[in-house]
Design a protein around this motif. Structure first.
Motif, PDB file in Angstrom:
ATOM      1  N   LEU A 164       0.836  -1.203   0.000  1.00  0.00           N
ATOM      2  CA  LEU A 164       0.000   0.000   0.000  1.00  0.00           C
ATOM      3  C   LEU A 164       0.870   1.253   0.000  1.00  0.00           C
ATOM      4  CD1 LEU A 164      -2.715   1.558   0.491  1.00  0.00           C
ATOM      5  CD2 LEU A 164      -2.374   1.124   2.927  1.00  0.00           C
ATOM      6  N   ILE A 168       1.306   4.482  -2.591  1.00  0.00           N
ATOM      7  CA  ILE A 168       1.255   5.883  -2.173  1.00  0.00           C
ATOM      8  C   ILE A 168       2.502   6.624  -2.660  1.00  0.00           C
ATOM      9  CG2 ILE A 168       1.326   7.438  -0.176  1.00  0.00           C
ATOM     10  CD1 ILE A 168      -0.401   5.395   1.321  1.00  0.00           C
ATOM     11  N   TRP A 238      -7.890  -1.842   0.098  1.00  0.00           N
ATOM     12  CA  TRP A 238      -7.134  -0.590   0.225  1.00  0.00           C
ATOM     13  C   TRP A 238      -5.889  -0.649  -0.651  1.00  0.00           C
ATOM     14  CZ3 TRP A 238      -7.683   4.083   2.699  1.00  0.00           C
ATOM     15  CH2 TRP A 238      -8.743   4.211   3.603  1.00  0.00           C
ATOM     16  N   THR A 239      -5.175  -1.768  -0.570  1.00  0.00           N
ATOM     17  CA  THR A 239      -3.924  -1.921  -1.306  1.00  0.00           C
ATOM     18  C   THR A 239      -4.179  -1.970  -2.809  1.00  0.00           C
ATOM     19  OG1 THR A 239      -2.993  -3.145   0.561  1.00  0.00           O
ATOM     20  CG2 THR A 239      -1.856  -3.343  -1.550  1.00  0.00           C
ATOM     21  N   THR A 241      -6.731  -0.831  -4.516  1.00  0.00           N
ATOM     22  CA  THR A 241      -7.215   0.466  -5.008  1.00  0.00           C
ATOM     23  C   THR A 241      -6.066   1.454  -5.181  1.00  0.00           C
ATOM     24  OG1 THR A 241      -9.348   0.132  -3.916  1.00  0.00           O
ATOM     25  CG2 THR A 241      -8.772   2.392  -4.543  1.00  0.00           C
ATOM     26  N   THR A 242      -5.178   1.495  -4.201  1.00  0.00           N
ATOM     27  CA  THR A 242      -4.036   2.405  -4.265  1.00  0.00           C
ATOM     28  C   THR A 242      -3.097   2.029  -5.402  1.00  0.00           C
ATOM     29  OG1 THR A 242      -4.155   2.682  -1.864  1.00  0.00           O
ATOM     30  CG2 THR A 242      -2.148   3.438  -2.944  1.00  0.00           C
TER      31      THR A 242
END
Length: 255
Positions: A164, A168, A238-239, A241-242
């Motif tokens: 993740l 970012i 979350w991971t 999508t990022t």
């Protein structure tokens, strides 16, 4: 002069070599066992029955994971953002014009290295700290229900946090900004949102990365917590999508 074709295996090998040539990789990976084991021994040696009877045994033993979350996160951000800040990304993308194999290779290597490092640390830390907890209300063994699942779950959760963070870093292309966003989203924002008196906000906070890792570190999740499966799914989303956002911007933006 023969030009070697760009293949997934060669990109993977190049990113593997690149990761291990960075001193920051060795430093961050060394900090994981150092901080986790050190914190565990400090807690275990001072623990007396009743001090934290309500806390899950695995969570108590691995409280050093609070530092490990930051460590693997910083490693993930450095693996992508630093390359852009130093200009090395131009050479990398020139060698791999399709770009995306570079991101996938970084994510795969980072996830695997983080998982194996954290898992090995957990399997050392837990029995070691338990030598101090023998005879207390936190005494447990690797064979007890949920213990191994929690140790592996914690490693899987932190590996996903590392990936993740790589996403970012690729999106923001700035090490300081990336670290700030990671700490804000993983550690600070959930605690701020929990102060709001709304059930829907409280339900959402349970699925934030930091809270998901906490659930995965429980051998016996407390009432009101999400299940380990739900926590792992939330963290994976979350991971994913990022990384998807990072992939889209990597294709569309200049290096």
């Amino acid at each position: 002069m023969t030009t070697l074709a760009v293949t997934p295996a060669r990109v993977l090998h190049a990113e593997w070599h690149k990761l291990w040539t960075l001193r920051s990789t060795w430093l961050n990976l060394a900090l994981i066992p150092l901080l986790t084991i050190g914190t565990g021994i400090a807690i275990g040696s001072a623990y007396e029955s009743g001090d934290a009877a309500e806390m899950d045994t695995v969570l108590l033993t691995l409280l050093g994971m609070q530092f490990s979350q930051i460590t693997v996160g910083v490693l993930g951000i450095l693996s992508t953002a630093e390359e852009h800040s130093t200009g090395l990304a131009r050479s990398t993308m020139a060698a791999v014009p399709t770009r995306l194999p570079v991101l996938w290779s970084k994510a795969a290597i980072l996830g695997a290295v983080s998982f194996l490092t954290v898992l090995a640390t957990n399997l050392i830390t837990f029995p070691l700290v338990q030598t101090f907890l023998t005879g207390t209300d936190q005494e447990a063994s690797l064979g007890d229900p949920g213990i191994l699942r929690a140790l592996v779950g914690n490693a899987a959760g932190l590996a996903l946090v590392a990936v993740l963070a790589a996403g970012i870093g690729s999106l923001l292309r700035s090490v300081p900004t990336g670290i700030g966003v990671l700490i804000g989203v993983v550690m600070i924002l959930p605690e701020v949102l929990r102060m709001l008196p709304y059930d829907i906000v409280d339900d959402a906070v349970r699925h934030f990365p930091g809270k998901a890792v906490e659930v995965l570190t429980h051998a016996d999740p407390a009432p009101g917590m999400t299940t380990p499966g739900t926590a792992l799914l939330a963290l994976a989303l979350w991971t994913a999508t990022t990384l998807t956002a990072a992939a889209v911007f990597l294709k569309r933006r200049d290096v």
